[in-house]
Design an enzyme around this catalytic site. Structure first.
Site, PDB file in Angstrom:
ATOM      1  N   ALA A   1      15.944   4.357  -9.260  1.00  0.00           N
ATOM      2  CA  ALA A   1      16.720   4.192  -8.025  1.00  0.00           C
ATOM      3  C   ALA A   1      18.130   3.678  -8.295  1.00  0.00           C
ATOM      4  CB  ALA A   1      15.999   3.226  -7.087  1.00  0.00           C
TER       5      ALA A   1
ATOM      6  N   TRP B   1       9.145  -4.049  -7.134  1.00  0.00           N
ATOM      7  CA  TRP B   1       9.654  -3.887  -5.765  1.00  0.00           C
ATOM      8  C   TRP B   1       8.426  -3.887  -4.834  1.00  0.00           C
ATOM      9  CZ3 TRP B   1      10.341   1.319  -3.134  1.00  0.00           C
ATOM     10  CH2 TRP B   1      11.108   1.209  -1.978  1.00  0.00           C
TER      11      TRP B   1
ATOM     12  N   LYS C   1      21.670   4.227  -3.750  1.00  0.00           N
ATOM     13  CA  LYS C   1      22.529   3.209  -4.370  1.00  0.00           C
ATOM     14  C   LYS C   1      23.688   3.854  -5.117  1.00  0.00           C
ATOM     15  CE  LYS C   1      18.771   0.816  -3.484  1.00  0.00           C
ATOM     16  NZ  LYS C   1      18.425  -0.432  -2.886  1.00  0.00           N
TER      17      LYS C   1
ATOM     18  N   ASP D   1      10.104   5.575 -11.462  1.00  0.00           N
ATOM     19  CA  ASP D   1      10.911   5.372 -10.260  1.00  0.00           C
ATOM     20  C   ASP D   1      12.311   5.006 -10.731  1.00  0.00           C
ATOM     21  OD1 ASP D   1      11.999   4.821  -7.833  1.00  0.00           O
ATOM     22  OD2 ASP D   1      10.705   3.114  -7.348  1.00  0.00           O
TER      23      ASP D   1
HETATM   24  C1  LMR Z   1      15.826  -3.690  -2.429  1.00  0.00           C
HETATM   25  O1  LMR Z   1      14.979  -3.790  -3.316  1.00  0.00           O
HETATM   26  O2  LMR Z   1      16.402  -4.662  -1.909  1.00  0.00           O
HETATM   27  C2  LMR Z   1      16.219  -2.324  -1.939  1.00  0.00           C
HETATM   28  O3  LMR Z   1      15.539  -1.346  -2.655  1.00  0.00           O
HETATM   29  C3  LMR Z   1      16.095  -2.182  -0.475  1.00  0.00           C
HETATM   30  C4  LMR Z   1      14.701  -2.048   0.006  1.00  0.00           C
HETATM   31  O4  LMR Z   1      14.432  -1.085   0.721  1.00  0.00           O
HETATM   32  O5  LMR Z   1      13.856  -2.890  -0.294  1.00  0.00           O
END
Ligand code: LMR
Length: 392
Positions: A210, A127, A243, A208
């Protein structure tokens, strides 16, 4: 002075979000930002959340500050959800954060304060905010190979070779489940190997998580984290309720630090002090909704049912897209989509190809071809499959 500012570089995910909103075509598919959408393409407020909010409206008699680290009852409920009793609570320091992002940021700040020499090892890909948050908090970070795009699985040889370069005291950032962006997770043997490796090399895991509940189930998705927690003296955890409770805009998240009992009080105090230096008191509304749901038998059962519905829908969209792509491509080259878990997978593709998907076909994916499965509908699956077969 402001004329010296350079325009900020927009995060690749947010850029796609913006472009999609500006697109006036009706035939388009938003596979960008990671939010869950139902069959009608909306991100609903979960029924359990509505009920908990109603209860708060009826019973809450103050909005006075909680504590610098947030409400201990929230910490407790989240510890049960994440760790399910695998760790003695005396070993847990925790603080409510502004969503998962806020929790990752607090973790970076904590690492910087505790060991300025530590390097955080971050998977490739990941990410994009992971790298950004390390950079802006002044934490050194290095990439480790993780994903094998050829097989859709883990590049184990690359991962271990890179992590062997870590020095004692470094931190390894792991995705608890539903790896963002690849949808490819460590299996139980990998987690066991990881625990052995981290212990042997005096490294600290930073997990992490999420998307708990979006992969295989609430317990299944936390199994790797729980294993590490039971094996390791120290674990940093950043968790988001955005989420799995659909609380995106409420910014409900938590940092939890597992450490030997003698360190807990200082870590706890430090987390509060870090909050004070950025937001003073953390937001409480989302956290209180989460705590209300998790500690009430009826609401919890309702929430788990709704979460299972979301998970089943994402998994069936995965299978539908993999099937449609098999037909459209005449090959199984996207078969991995059905095996991976969580909202995201990576289809691959150059920037030009991703732009072509967007401009010619109205299909919005993030650079590298990350697609949000939860953004598909049974109507858009054939559209996406045709376009992907043509462009990629
Ligand atoms: C994503 O990866 O699309 C989500 O976690 C939203 C974000 O804040 O990037």
């Amino acid at each position: 002075m402001f004329n010296r500012l350079a325009p900020p570089k927009l995060d690749p995910i947010l850029k796609v979000m913006q472009l999609y909103r500006q697109d006036t075509r009706t035939e388009k598919a938003d596979l960008g930002v990671g939010v869950y959408k139902d069959t009608s393409g909306i991100t609903p407020v979960m029924r359990a959340v509505k009920a908990a909010e109603q209860r708060l409206v009826d019973t809450q008699d103050t909005k006075v500050y909680t504590a610098l680290a947030g409400d201990p009852a929230f910490h407790d409920a989240m510890a049960d959800l994440l760790l399910a009793g695998t760790v003695d609570k005396a070993r847990i320091a925790a603080a409510a954060a502004t969503g998962g992002t806020g929790a990752v940021r607090l973790a970076m700040e904590l690492i910087k304060a505790a060991n300025p020499d530590a390097t955080v090892w971050i998977s490739v890909p990941t990410w994009p905010n992971h790298n950004l948050l390390a950079t802006v908090t002044g934490v050194a970070w290095k990439p480790y190979r993780y994903y094998d795009a050829e097989t859709g699985g883990i590049d184990r040889a690359g991962m271990w070779a890179d992590l062997k370069q870590a020095k004692p005291g470094d931190v390894v950032l792991l995705h608890g489940c539903c790896h963002n962006p690849t949808g490819t997770d460590l299996n139980p043997d990998d987690w066991a190997e990881m625990a052995r490796f981290l212990k042997a090399n005096d490294l600290i895991p930073f997990v992490d998580i999420a998307y708990q509940g979006f992969g295989a189930g609430l317990d299944e998705d936390a199994a790797g984290l729980r294993y590490l927690a039971s094996e390791m003296d120290r674990v940093i955890i950043a968790a988001s309720a955005a989420k799995n409770f659909g609380l995106y805009r409420e910014r409900a998240g938590i940092i939890m630090v597992l450490c030997p009992e003698g360190e807990t009080a200082t870590v706890q105090g430090t987390l509060g002090a870090l909050n004070r230096a950025s937001i003073s008191f953390p937001p409480d509304h989302g956290a209180r909704i989460v705590q209300t749901i998790l500690t009430d038998e009826t609401l919890r059962a309702q929430w788990e049912t709704e979460l299972a519905e979301m998970r089943d829908r994402v998994n069936s969209l995965r299978r539908a897209l993999a099937d449609a792509l098999r037909d459209a491509c005449g090959s199984d080259r996207f078969g991995f989509l059905a095996e991976q878990r969580g909202m995201f997978s990576v289809l691959g593709g150059t920037d030009e190809q991703i732009a072509r998907l967007r401009e010619e076909f109205g299909i919005y994916a993030v650079g590298g071809g990350r697609v949000n499965m939860a953004g598909l509908t049974l109507e858009t699956v054939p559209l996406v499959a045709r376009a992907v077969a043509q462009v990629l």
